[in-house]
Design a protein around this motif. Sequence first.
Motif, PDB file in Angstrom:
ATOM      1  N   ASP A   1       0.773  -1.280   0.005  1.00 28.29           N
ATOM      2  CA  ASP A   1       0.153  -0.005  -0.177  1.00 28.29           C
ATOM      3  C   ASP A   1       0.911   1.185  -0.059  1.00 28.29           C
ATOM      4  OD1 ASP A   1       0.924  -0.326   2.671  1.00 28.29           O
ATOM      5  OD2 ASP A   1      -1.106  -0.007   3.538  1.00 28.29           O
ATOM      6  N   GLU A   2       2.031   1.215   0.688  1.00 29.92           N
ATOM      7  CA  GLU A   2       3.089   2.388   0.601  1.00 29.92           C
ATOM      8  C   GLU A   2       3.290   2.461  -1.045  1.00 29.92           C
ATOM      9  OE1 GLU A   2       5.965   2.496   3.467  1.00 29.92           O
ATOM     10  OE2 GLU A   2       7.368   3.408   2.041  1.00 29.92           O
ATOM     11  N   LYS A   3       4.091   1.483  -1.395  1.00 31.57           N
ATOM     12  CA  LYS A   3       4.314   1.673  -2.852  1.00 31.57           C
ATOM     13  C   LYS A   3       3.366   2.055  -3.769  1.00 31.57           C
ATOM     14  CE  LYS A   3       5.925  -2.583  -3.066  1.00 31.57           C
ATOM     15  NZ  LYS A   3       6.653  -3.555  -2.230  1.00 31.57           N
ATOM     16  N   GLN A   4       2.060   1.740  -3.513  1.00 34.96           N
ATOM     17  CA  GLN A   4       0.991   2.064  -4.416  1.00 34.96           C
ATOM     18  C   GLN A   4       0.628   3.441  -4.537  1.00 34.96           C
ATOM     19  OE1 GLN A   4      -0.205   0.227  -6.711  1.00 34.96           O
ATOM     20  NE2 GLN A   4      -0.566  -1.761  -5.928  1.00 34.96           N
ATOM     21  N   ARG A   5       1.198   4.244  -3.358  1.00 34.81           N
ATOM     22  CA  ARG A   5       1.109   5.938  -3.461  1.00 34.81           C
ATOM     23  C   ARG A   5       1.886   6.332  -4.594  1.00 34.81           C
ATOM     24  NH1 ARG A   5       3.690   7.125   2.304  1.00 34.81           N
ATOM     25  NH2 ARG A   5       2.514   5.465   3.468  1.00 34.81           N
ATOM     26  N   TYR A   6       2.660   5.462  -5.150  1.00 30.00           N
ATOM     27  CA  TYR A   6       3.294   6.109  -6.367  1.00 30.00           C
ATOM     28  C   TYR A   6       3.008   5.477  -7.768  1.00 30.00           C
ATOM     29  CZ  TYR A   6       6.047   7.220  -2.353  1.00 30.00           C
ATOM     30  OH  TYR A   6       6.455   7.568  -1.065  1.00 30.00           O
ATOM     31  N   THR A   7       1.722   5.059  -7.643  1.00 28.83           N
ATOM     32  CA  THR A   7       1.242   4.199  -8.891  1.00 28.83           C
ATOM     33  C   THR A   7       1.222   4.711 -10.170  1.00 28.83           C
ATOM     34  OG1 THR A   7      -0.715   2.795  -9.708  1.00 28.83           O
ATOM     35  CG2 THR A   7      -1.032   4.687  -8.321  1.00 28.83           C
ATOM     36  N   ASN A   8       1.600   3.955 -11.141  1.00 30.05           N
ATOM     37  CA  ASN A   8       1.643   4.454 -12.644  1.00 30.05           C
ATOM     38  C   ASN A   8      -0.032   4.330 -13.001  1.00 30.05           C
ATOM     39  OD1 ASN A   8       1.278   1.766 -13.089  1.00 30.05           O
ATOM     40  ND2 ASN A   8       2.993   1.734 -14.436  1.00 30.05           N
ATOM     41  N   LEU A   9      -1.028   4.029 -12.377  1.00 31.44           N
ATOM     42  CA  LEU A   9      -2.481   3.878 -12.861  1.00 31.44           C
ATOM     43  C   LEU A   9      -3.100   5.125 -12.234  1.00 31.44           C
ATOM     44  CD1 LEU A   9      -3.097   0.157 -12.699  1.00 31.44           C
ATOM     45  CD2 LEU A   9      -2.456   1.568 -14.655  1.00 31.44           C
ATOM     46  N   ILE A  10      -3.569   6.106 -12.946  1.00 31.39           N
ATOM     47  CA  ILE A  10      -4.291   7.245 -12.530  1.00 31.39           C
ATOM     48  C   ILE A  10      -5.715   6.563 -12.055  1.00 31.39           C
ATOM     49  CG2 ILE A  10      -5.150   9.502 -12.931  1.00 31.39           C
ATOM     50  CD1 ILE A  10      -2.742   9.537 -15.161  1.00 31.39           C
ATOM     51  N   GLY A  11      -5.917   6.838 -11.029  1.00 23.94           N
ATOM     52  CA  GLY A  11      -7.543   6.364 -10.707  1.00 23.94           C
ATOM     53  C   GLY A  11      -7.591   5.164 -10.676  1.00 23.94           C
ATOM     54  N   GLY A  12      -6.470   4.477 -10.574  1.00 26.42           N
ATOM     55  CA  GLY A  12      -6.510   2.854 -10.573  1.00 26.42           C
ATOM     56  C   GLY A  12      -6.513   2.325 -11.964  1.00 26.42           C
ATOM     57  N   LYS A  13      -6.437   3.163 -12.736  1.00 29.92           N
ATOM     58  CA  LYS A  13      -6.885   2.515 -14.330  1.00 29.92           C
ATOM     59  C   LYS A  13      -6.072   3.012 -15.490  1.00 29.92           C
ATOM     60  CE  LYS A  13     -11.672   1.097 -14.885  1.00 29.92           C
ATOM     61  NZ  LYS A  13     -12.806   1.023 -15.412  1.00 29.92           N
ATOM     62  N   GLN A  14      -5.991   4.420 -15.501  1.00 27.17           N
ATOM     63  CA  GLN A  14      -5.157   4.883 -16.620  1.00 27.17           C
ATOM     64  C   GLN A  14      -3.671   4.958 -16.492  1.00 27.17           C
ATOM     65  OE1 GLN A  14      -6.378   9.131 -17.775  1.00 27.17           O
ATOM     66  NE2 GLN A  14      -5.142   8.668 -19.465  1.00 27.17           N
ATOM     67  N   PHE A  15      -3.100   4.512 -17.663  1.00 29.09           N
ATOM     68  CA  PHE A  15      -1.724   4.312 -17.440  1.00 29.09           C
ATOM     69  C   PHE A  15      -0.982   5.483 -17.639  1.00 29.09           C
ATOM     70  CE2 PHE A  15       2.368   3.501 -19.274  1.00 29.09           C
ATOM     71  CZ  PHE A  15       2.882   2.669 -18.667  1.00 29.09           C
ATOM     72  N   GLN A  16      -0.026   6.000 -16.877  1.00 31.18           N
ATOM     73  CA  GLN A  16       0.974   7.093 -17.107  1.00 31.18           C
ATOM     74  C   GLN A  16       2.202   6.340 -17.149  1.00 31.18           C
ATOM     75  OE1 GLN A  16       0.660  10.058 -14.147  1.00 31.18           O
ATOM     76  NE2 GLN A  16       1.081   8.227 -12.399  1.00 31.18           N
ATOM     77  N   PHE A  17       3.386   6.904 -17.785  1.00 34.39           N
ATOM     78  CA  PHE A  17       4.687   6.107 -17.941  1.00 34.39           C
ATOM     79  C   PHE A  17       5.407   6.278 -16.278  1.00 34.39           C
ATOM     80  CE2 PHE A  17       4.150   6.687 -22.454  1.00 34.39           C
ATOM     81  CZ  PHE A  17       4.285   5.407 -22.885  1.00 34.39           C
TER      82      PHE A  17
ATOM     83  N   TRP B   1       7.768 -10.674 -16.055  1.00 36.93           N
ATOM     84  CA  TRP B   1       7.867 -11.017 -14.598  1.00 36.93           C
ATOM     85  C   TRP B   1       8.546  -9.694 -13.977  1.00 36.93           C
ATOM     86  CZ3 TRP B   1       4.682 -14.243 -12.343  1.00 36.93           C
ATOM     87  CH2 TRP B   1       4.799 -14.998 -11.065  1.00 36.93           C
ATOM     88  N   SER B   2       8.024  -8.557 -13.894  1.00 35.24           N
ATOM     89  CA  SER B   2       8.812  -7.674 -13.077  1.00 35.24           C
ATOM     90  C   SER B   2       8.079  -6.491 -13.003  1.00 35.24           C
ATOM     91  CB  SER B   2      10.061  -7.173 -14.128  1.00 35.24           C
ATOM     92  OG  SER B   2       9.784  -6.712 -15.475  1.00 35.24           O
ATOM     93  N   ASP B   3       8.441  -5.953 -11.623  1.00 31.56           N
ATOM     94  CA  ASP B   3       7.627  -4.568 -11.354  1.00 31.56           C
ATOM     95  C   ASP B   3       8.605  -3.361 -11.551  1.00 31.56           C
ATOM     96  OD1 ASP B   3       5.341  -5.979 -10.641  1.00 31.56           O
ATOM     97  OD2 ASP B   3       6.114  -6.008  -8.524  1.00 31.56           O
ATOM     98  N   ARG B   4       8.199  -2.148 -11.526  1.00 34.59           N
ATOM     99  CA  ARG B   4       9.252  -1.165 -11.956  1.00 34.59           C
ATOM    100  C   ARG B   4       8.792   0.046 -11.274  1.00 34.59           C
ATOM    101  NH1 ARG B   4       8.465  -0.595 -17.864  1.00 34.59           N
ATOM    102  NH2 ARG B   4       9.396  -2.544 -17.839  1.00 34.59           N
ATOM    103  N   LEU B   5       9.620   0.859 -11.013  1.00 31.13           N
ATOM    104  CA  LEU B   5       9.597   2.283 -10.592  1.00 31.13           C
ATOM    105  C   LEU B   5      10.330   3.162 -11.704  1.00 31.13           C
ATOM    106  CD1 LEU B   5       8.409   4.526  -8.394  1.00 31.13           C
ATOM    107  CD2 LEU B   5      10.804   4.368  -7.556  1.00 31.13           C
TER     108      LEU B   5
END
Length: 355
Positions: free
Chosen positions: A105-121, A138-142
Amino acid sequence: MGSMGESTATTVQELANAGKPDVPAQYMVRGNHDQQLATAVAAPIPVIDLCCLFKEDGAAVDEASKLRSALESWGLFLLSNHGIDTSMMDGMMSASREFFMRPLDEKQRYTNLIGGKQFQFEGYGNDRVRSPDQILDWSDRLYLKVEPENERRTALWPTHPVNFRDDLHEFTKKCGAVKDNLLQAMAKLLELDNDDYFVDQLGEKPETNARCSYYPQCPRPELVFGLKPHCDGTVLTLLMVDDSVGGLQVLRDGLWWDVPVVPHTLLVIIGDQTEIMSNGFFKSPVHRVVTNAEKERLSVALDYSVDHEREIEPSPQLIDEKRPALYRKVKVKDYIAGLYEHFSQGTMVIDTLQI
Ligand SMILES: O=C(O)CCC(=O)C(=O)O
Ligand SMILES: [Fe+2]
């Protein structure tokens, strides 16, 4: 799971932590994947001494010819004596590792999904999913834009570990100098009349992006890519890889080779923009990351692009009757957009520019 135009909402880390013996079908390589199962051979990739390149003696000549051969054959090489302290490198790697170890939940503060949906780089997450049959990695990225500095979206920069922001800022500054030195050495090798040719091509507002990647252990390494085969669409990438586990492979002459790990070197990967500007003298290599059943893996990359508003084309000094221009002129912004389209399909955008 995401549908068209969205990203996946589930992180790979969660999938890995669930401890299931299998992986969702979307991550499995389909079709012709005989190469995936083949064991790669260690690539004899040279280590280039950056300081040595700039000496005024015979050793510099030898080092330059080593660099030339690496650029013309592998399109990547290891760099030593680059002036970045080992403590700074270790610090940046562990800051990145600590970030991925923070609660979801802490990492999700920096999510690349606007509103949980729309992708941003920018931000934390996975690739955009463009079609239901896209093979997922098979990877996650910041992913963070670090330059131009005034375009940083600091809200997406982790506050924990507390040194993350400072470490990334300092690391970016140090790597910038390395990148300029390399671009000068490359212009020299091509005997361009200005050693700053490539540096100048970067333009007024070149873009630098940081990519911290986390590849969790994978229960089906023979079927799943950490990162599917691609070329970097940039001028070049400076990469720090995990020194306890390999996984990066490069394609040459139809074979996949393991890129060796040499602690505290930087891996330099030539990108498509350099291939285009050098009229194909320097190659942008196809590379990929394979997964590992036992070990997680981490990497931190900085990639450098020409100002997105500029156009790039083969240098006029590298074109003559014998070697006509091999690539069409292209606006960098359009090139980058095409790159992501092609990446999701597993094809190469540079092929569309070939004359
Ligand atoms: O993680 C790595 O070693 C390579 C990553 C890579 O190729 C990329 O992010 O473009
Ligand atoms: Fe790459």
